[in-house]
Design a protein around this motif. Structure first.
Motif, PDB file in Angstrom:
ATOM      1  N   LYS A 231     -77.438 -19.466 -12.516  1.00 22.48           N
ATOM      2  CA  LYS A 231     -76.016 -19.240 -12.463  1.00 22.48           C
ATOM      3  C   LYS A 231     -75.603 -18.760 -10.843  1.00 22.48           C
ATOM      4  O   LYS A 231     -74.484 -19.257 -10.491  1.00 22.48           O
ATOM      5  CB  LYS A 231     -75.360 -18.574 -13.265  1.00 22.48           C
ATOM      6  CG  LYS A 231     -73.918 -18.710 -13.516  1.00 22.48           C
ATOM      7  CD  LYS A 231     -73.127 -17.934 -14.634  1.00 22.48           C
ATOM      8  CE  LYS A 231     -71.895 -17.850 -14.779  1.00 22.48           C
ATOM      9  NZ  LYS A 231     -71.206 -16.906 -15.720  1.00 22.48           N
TER      10      LYS A 231
ATOM     11  N   ALA B   1     -78.945 -17.058 -16.520  1.00 20.98           N
ATOM     12  CA  ALA B   1     -78.226 -16.296 -15.560  1.00 20.98           C
ATOM     13  C   ALA B   1     -78.592 -15.913 -14.396  1.00 20.98           C
ATOM     14  O   ALA B   1     -77.771 -16.173 -13.440  1.00 20.98           O
ATOM     15  CB  ALA B   1     -78.396 -14.895 -16.425  1.00 20.98           C
TER      16      ALA B   1
ATOM     17  N   GLY C 224     -76.082 -16.676 -21.910  1.00 21.79           N
ATOM     18  CA  GLY C 224     -76.346 -16.277 -20.536  1.00 21.79           C
ATOM     19  C   GLY C 224     -75.197 -16.796 -19.711  1.00 21.79           C
ATOM     20  O   GLY C 224     -74.983 -16.419 -18.506  1.00 21.79           O
ATOM     21  N   TRP C 225     -74.727 -18.170 -20.034  1.00 22.81           N
ATOM     22  CA  TRP C 225     -73.758 -18.702 -19.065  1.00 22.81           C
ATOM     23  C   TRP C 225     -72.182 -18.101 -19.252  1.00 22.81           C
ATOM     24  O   TRP C 225     -71.631 -17.799 -18.168  1.00 22.81           O
ATOM     25  CB  TRP C 225     -73.677 -20.364 -19.248  1.00 22.81           C
ATOM     26  CG  TRP C 225     -72.501 -20.908 -18.275  1.00 22.81           C
ATOM     27  CD1 TRP C 225     -71.473 -21.305 -18.342  1.00 22.81           C
ATOM     28  CD2 TRP C 225     -73.248 -21.420 -17.216  1.00 22.81           C
ATOM     29  NE1 TRP C 225     -71.102 -21.861 -17.333  1.00 22.81           N
ATOM     30  CE2 TRP C 225     -72.053 -22.077 -16.465  1.00 22.81           C
ATOM     31  CE3 TRP C 225     -74.404 -21.411 -16.512  1.00 22.81           C
ATOM     32  CZ2 TRP C 225     -72.245 -22.720 -15.155  1.00 22.81           C
ATOM     33  CZ3 TRP C 225     -74.536 -22.161 -15.308  1.00 22.81           C
ATOM     34  CH2 TRP C 225     -73.371 -22.701 -14.767  1.00 22.81           C
TER      35      TRP C 225
ATOM     36  N   ARG D 288     -81.609 -16.971 -21.637  1.00 28.08           N
ATOM     37  CA  ARG D 288     -80.406 -16.480 -21.349  1.00 28.08           C
ATOM     38  C   ARG D 288     -80.752 -15.625 -20.045  1.00 28.08           C
ATOM     39  O   ARG D 288     -79.747 -16.079 -19.053  1.00 28.08           O
ATOM     40  CB  ARG D 288     -80.244 -15.230 -22.219  1.00 28.08           C
ATOM     41  CG  ARG D 288     -78.942 -14.452 -21.857  1.00 28.08           C
ATOM     42  CD  ARG D 288     -78.673 -13.469 -22.856  1.00 28.08           C
ATOM     43  NE  ARG D 288     -79.571 -12.272 -22.502  1.00 28.08           N
ATOM     44  CZ  ARG D 288     -79.502 -10.943 -22.838  1.00 28.08           C
ATOM     45  NH1 ARG D 288     -77.996 -10.687 -23.051  1.00 28.08           N
ATOM     46  NH2 ARG D 288     -80.388 -10.094 -22.541  1.00 28.08           N
ATOM     47  N   SER D 289     -81.860 -15.211 -19.829  1.00 24.01           N
ATOM     48  CA  SER D 289     -82.030 -14.773 -18.512  1.00 24.01           C
ATOM     49  C   SER D 289     -82.314 -15.886 -17.492  1.00 24.01           C
ATOM     50  O   SER D 289     -82.107 -15.684 -16.381  1.00 24.01           O
ATOM     51  CB  SER D 289     -83.273 -13.842 -18.506  1.00 24.01           C
ATOM     52  OG  SER D 289     -84.314 -14.283 -17.808  1.00 24.01           O
TER      53      SER D 289
END
Lengths: 331, 320, 299
Positions: A226, A223, A134-135, A219-220
């Protein structure tokens, strides 16, 4: 911790927890009685059709005594609740006169060990890989591939993964022996090694099956984090990119990922039970499967009650503890 | 005027969107002198925040720095390696962001948010000296050291803003870029922040780039000003001179829009709509809204920034 | 009289062919949706047409020699009891899909109705319904279904679908409730109330059309979950013994140790087809959510 807000929250969670348990117990009381005739006779009649019966009159008498089947519905219900709350889950039909609790107790440790280790491993793996994907995901192609794999694993049911692993490692490449569903745990080295060997494939299967969801979820979450202002500020502070990713990104995404555990627990438990069946692993799932085959209703019921109770308790504990970890809620 | 410590030469920054290339900063050249407050003014969307982001190399996709130089004491910051430039942030060039509501990490205490910055910059100071520096800088912001043990959500908006300013100053940077430092605050906090900025310049000799559309704040704080419109600089020069005699029509309208006590009628706002940065107006970008628009000239030729007198520049066809 | 006219209007809106086709066309532009939909349609057609080439007695024990690998007469071989696996697949496929769609439709409809009611009427009604929803979500559905199915054996595929419905309505209900809560505050609802529309009428005419994206997404989701549940129950031995589903085929394969006997055609068939059903359905779901996300319907 003793703030009025927290107390109110705690009490509402507690109330809901008690309500869930009570409804489950009521359901396990009502459903058998929806079948025409009383539950024991119904079970016994099915058993006698299948030709497997032993000490039938004793069983019926025992049950009538225990659960007051000769009395009216309300008395039955109350005595039923009383019995359960005292930990008396009844007596097995197939393995009369062993109590349901004893039978479950032999299978329970197997399931607990399998489920807890698999969940922890898959959560850790999935969360970390998901965080990295995700990053940094937008740049690297290999994270795209991982994401597709994770999605696939999420979609495919637990039992299919289990079947494929069984086929691969027991039939095709016989690294592991075929299990018979029998196992007892004692403290000898041999027994411990046996337990490890028995649990490695089911554990592998559960880890692979559940990792996908943790990966996608983290992951979501990362994100989303971020894009927050404090990430930009962290960069403006001249922090190292690893510091930003772990202390600013990961840590903020972690909290909802932990609560995700509660939501997924029921789902993972169901998957674990089915996995046990495929691998003939001597845990609760296998016990359930056998009980269904042998029409041992008290055991089936006992398992349903136990698992519901465990999952509800786990959820309750996490719900209670979570606010303590999130500084934003801690008022 | 002291030496020129920051020199921006022909900077172009665009955002590559589906609609087209948004030219947010389109050929900006500017200088920052030691010990001055340089104000960058203009309405929303004129490119001032993008300019700040570019200097600090914080432009994120789909934004991209297309060309230009940002010279700090001779070195082009845009050409430095990532790791090398990282060490410049907050030590040489500091940043206070706009709308500080969410600029602090919600799950870390304030103290840790100072400490991790110092740690990542390799600053090794003795514990007592560090505590003293923290206490000193916090008190200069009007903050008690007790906030160090708090979490961001426990602070008010004004306190957060001042914490961010403290964060930006603790390593004694030479340049501070403040992006709308007063905009999200109540009047009292605004005054406090303005005093802080003024003291910074007077007592520490910090050079400040003050970005704000608030012309009243500019009037009070900036020594020199640059007015931006549609990604370009339209006027630049000493603040007092600009206010006394604004040359560019846009500047004039901006200044006239500042309300003051004793106004009987509401002030006029600038007519027209903000320019489309994907397809900017031909010629002078301001011509559709300009009261001095000369048809045939202003819609064909693009005005260049010309020096009028020492330090004064304007980009308008009225003066060329 | 009023109810009748509203009912026809709903039907008219649902069957509003031109908008429906327009949305379908846009959806098909999303690759995930197209692949998924074509896949499911292909499977459905396959199970329907394949049924013409075969007949049900091929699934009876002893119809053929047992344990035959794929051969010209039995394209997918036979199982331990001499039953043709291709025939089992054809009937199993259609039953599995049928259970999924029926349970999915009923669950979504039920959940939507409950969700709208809770969200629109608020107050006491909402509190009660919300408790129902939360408790239903808190119960481990699989286990309660195990309990029910173990006492009520001999279900057919419709019975299976119905008991699955007991649990798949809660999630749509919760979503729809949240949406309704926010929708009812919007201006057009206020206008409708001012223009003296009855409450029921507002629900149906004004609010429901806005919930279509959620209903569609929930339907696909509920279908997936239903097939998952049914196959899970079947494997444990609590499936619809009187109907053939992919889950039941897998159950027999596992019960008779097909893997250990090397009868790969027996267990691989349901595994492969179940997998592709899930993949296609999920692709449809992804396509739908992406379609609505692009139009900023899903906040």
């Amino acid at each position: 911790m003793s703030s009025p807000f927290f107390i109110k929250y705690f009490l509402s969670r507690l109330g809901f927890y008690i309500l869930t348990i009570w409804i489950t117990l009521t359901l396990t009381f009502i459903i058998p009685r929806l079948v025409p005739g009383d539950p024991i006779t119904a079970a016994l009649s099915m058993l006698s059709e299948a030709g497997a019966l032993r000490g039938s009159q004793e069983i019926v008498d025992e049950y009538k005594k225990l659960f007051g089947l000769d009395k009216d519905m309300m008395t039955q219900y109350l005595s039923y609740l009383g019995q359960i709350l005292r930990g008396n889950l009844g007596i097995s039909i197939t393995n009369f006169p062993s109590s349901v609790s004893t039978i479950i107790a032999t299978a329970l440790p197997w399931t607990i060990i399998l489920l807890s280790t698999s969940t922890i491993i898959s959560w850790i793996l999935g969360t970390f890989l998901g965080a990295l994907a995700g990053w940094r995901g937008i740049e690297k192609k290999r994270f795209e591939l991982l994401s597709v794999a994770a999605l696939l694993l999420y979609i495919i049911p637990y039992y299919i993964v289990a079947i494929l692993i069984l086929w691969l490692f027991i039939y095709t490449i016989p690294i592991f022996p075929r299990e018979t569903g029998y196992g007892s745990i004692n403290l000898t080295l041999e027994s411990i090694l046996d337990a490890l060997r028995k649990s490695s494939l089911p554990a592998l299967s559960i880890v692979i099956s559940s990792m996908g969801w943790w990966f996608l979820s983290m992951r979501s979450l990362i994100a989303t984090v971020k894009r927050e202002d404090f990430i930009l500020m962290a960069e403006a502070k001249g922090l190292k990119s690893s510091t930003i990713m772990w202390k600013y990104g990961f840590r903020n995404a972690l909290l909802p990922q932990i609560t995700g555990l509660t939501l997924a627990l029921g789902h993972i438990t169901a998957g674990a039970l089915v996995t046990e069946i495929i691998f003939a692993y001597p845990g609760i799932g296998w016990l359930l499967y056998q009980s269904i085959l042998q029409l041992d209703y008290p055991v089936i019921q006992g398992i349903v009650i136990l698992i519901t109770f465990t999952v509800a308790t786990a959820n309750f504990i996490v719900d209670t503890i979570y606010p303590l970890f999130d500084p934003r809620i801690r008022r | 005027m002291g030496e020129e410590i920051l020199s921006i030469k022909d900077l172009r920054v665009s955002y590559l969107t589906r609609r087209g290339e948004v030219k947010a900063v389109d050929g900006v050249s500017l200088g920052l002198y030691k010990g001055e407050i340089l104000g960058i003014a203009g309405e929303s969307g004129c490119g001032k925040s993008t300019l700040a982001a570019a200097i600090l190399r914080l432009v994120k996709p789909p934004g991209i720095i297309k060309e230009g130089k940002v010279l700090y004491r001779g070195k082009d910051l845009l050409k430095l390696g990532e790791e090398e430039f990282r060490l410049y942030r907050m030590t040489k060039i500091a940043y206070v962001p706009q709308g500080s509501m969410n600029s602090l990490n919600p799950v870390m205490r304030i103290r840790d948010q100072f400490m991790d910055m110092l740690k990542d910059h390799g600053l090794k100071i003795k514990k007592e000296e560090l505590e003293e520096r923290l206490r000193e800088i916090l008190s200069s912001m009007g903050l008690k050291t007790s906030i160090l043990d708090r979490y961001p959500h426990e602070l008010s908006g004004g306190m957060k803003q001042r914490t961010l300013i403290a964060l930006s100053l603790i390593m004694n940077p030479e340049i501070l870029i403040a992006d709308e430092p007063t905009t999200a605050l109540d009047v009292v906090s605004q005054r406090g922040v303005m005093n802080i900025l003024r003291d910074l310049k007077d007592q520490r000799g910090t050079s400040i780039i003050l970005i704000t559309h608030d012309m009243a704040v500019q009037a009070e704080l900036s020594d020199r000003m640059a007015i931006m419109y549609a990604g370009k600089i339209v006027e630049v020069g000493p603040t007092e001179e600009i206010y006394n005699e604004p040359l560019h029509p846009y500047t004039r309208l901006l200044i006239e829009s500042i309300p003051s006590l004793g106004d009987e009628k509401p002030r006029k706002s600038i007519e027209g709509i903000p320019p489309d940065l994907v397809n900017p107006p031909k010629g002078c970008r301001f011509h559709p809204r300009c009261p001095f628009y000369i048809p045939g000239k202003c819609d064909t030729q693009e005005p260049m920034l010309i020096q009028i007198s020492g330090g004064r520049g304007v980009a308008c066809l009225l003066y060329s | 009289m009023r109810t009748l006219s509203i009912a026809t209007e709903i039907l008219g809106k649902i069957l509003h062919l031109s908008t429906f086709l327009g949305i379908l066309r846009d959806l098909l532009r999303i690759r995930a949706f197209a692949v998924g939909l074509i896949g499911i349609l292909a499977l459905t057609i396959f199970s329907l047409i394949g049924g013409l080439v075969t007949s049900y007695d091929r699934t009876y024990a002893g119809a053929f020699d047992p344990q035959l690998p794929p051969n010209p007469r039995n394209p997918l071989g036979t199982d331990l009891l001499g039953r043709d696996i291709y025939a089992q697949l054809i009937y199993g496929l259609s039953n599995s899909l049928a259970i999924g769609i029926i349970a999915g439709a009923i669950g979504t409809l039920l959940g939507t109705l409950i969700g709208i009611t809770a969200g629109y009427f608020r107050g006491f009604v909402d509190s009660v319904l919300r408790l129902f929803i939360d408790v239903n979500l808190a119960l481990p559905s699989m286990l309660v279904l195990v309990l029910i199915a173990s006492y009520f054996r001999g279900l057919d595929y419709i019975g299976m679908a119905l008991i699955i419905c007991l649990f798949n309505w809660a999630w749509p209900a919760r979503q729809v409730r949240a949406q309704t809560l926010s929708l009812r505050e919007r201006d057009f609802i206020y206008l409708a109330r001012l223009s003296n529309m009855g409450r029921f009428e507002i629900l149906v005419r004004e609010i429901m059309p806005h919930l279509t994206p959620w209903m569609v997404a929930n339907f696909v989701n509920a279908t997936i979950s239903a097939i998952l549940t049914e196959s899970g129950l079947s494997i444990i031995g609590l499936g619809p013994q009187r109907s053939m589903t992919l889950g039941m085929i897998l159950h027999w394969a596992l019960s008779y140790a097909a893997i250990y006997r090397g009868l790969w055609w027996w267990w691989a068939t349901p595994v492969i087809f179940l997998s592709i059903i899930f993949i296609f359905l999920y692709l449809i779901y992804m396509g739908i959510t992406r379609y609505f996300a692009e139009r900023e319907v899903f906040a």
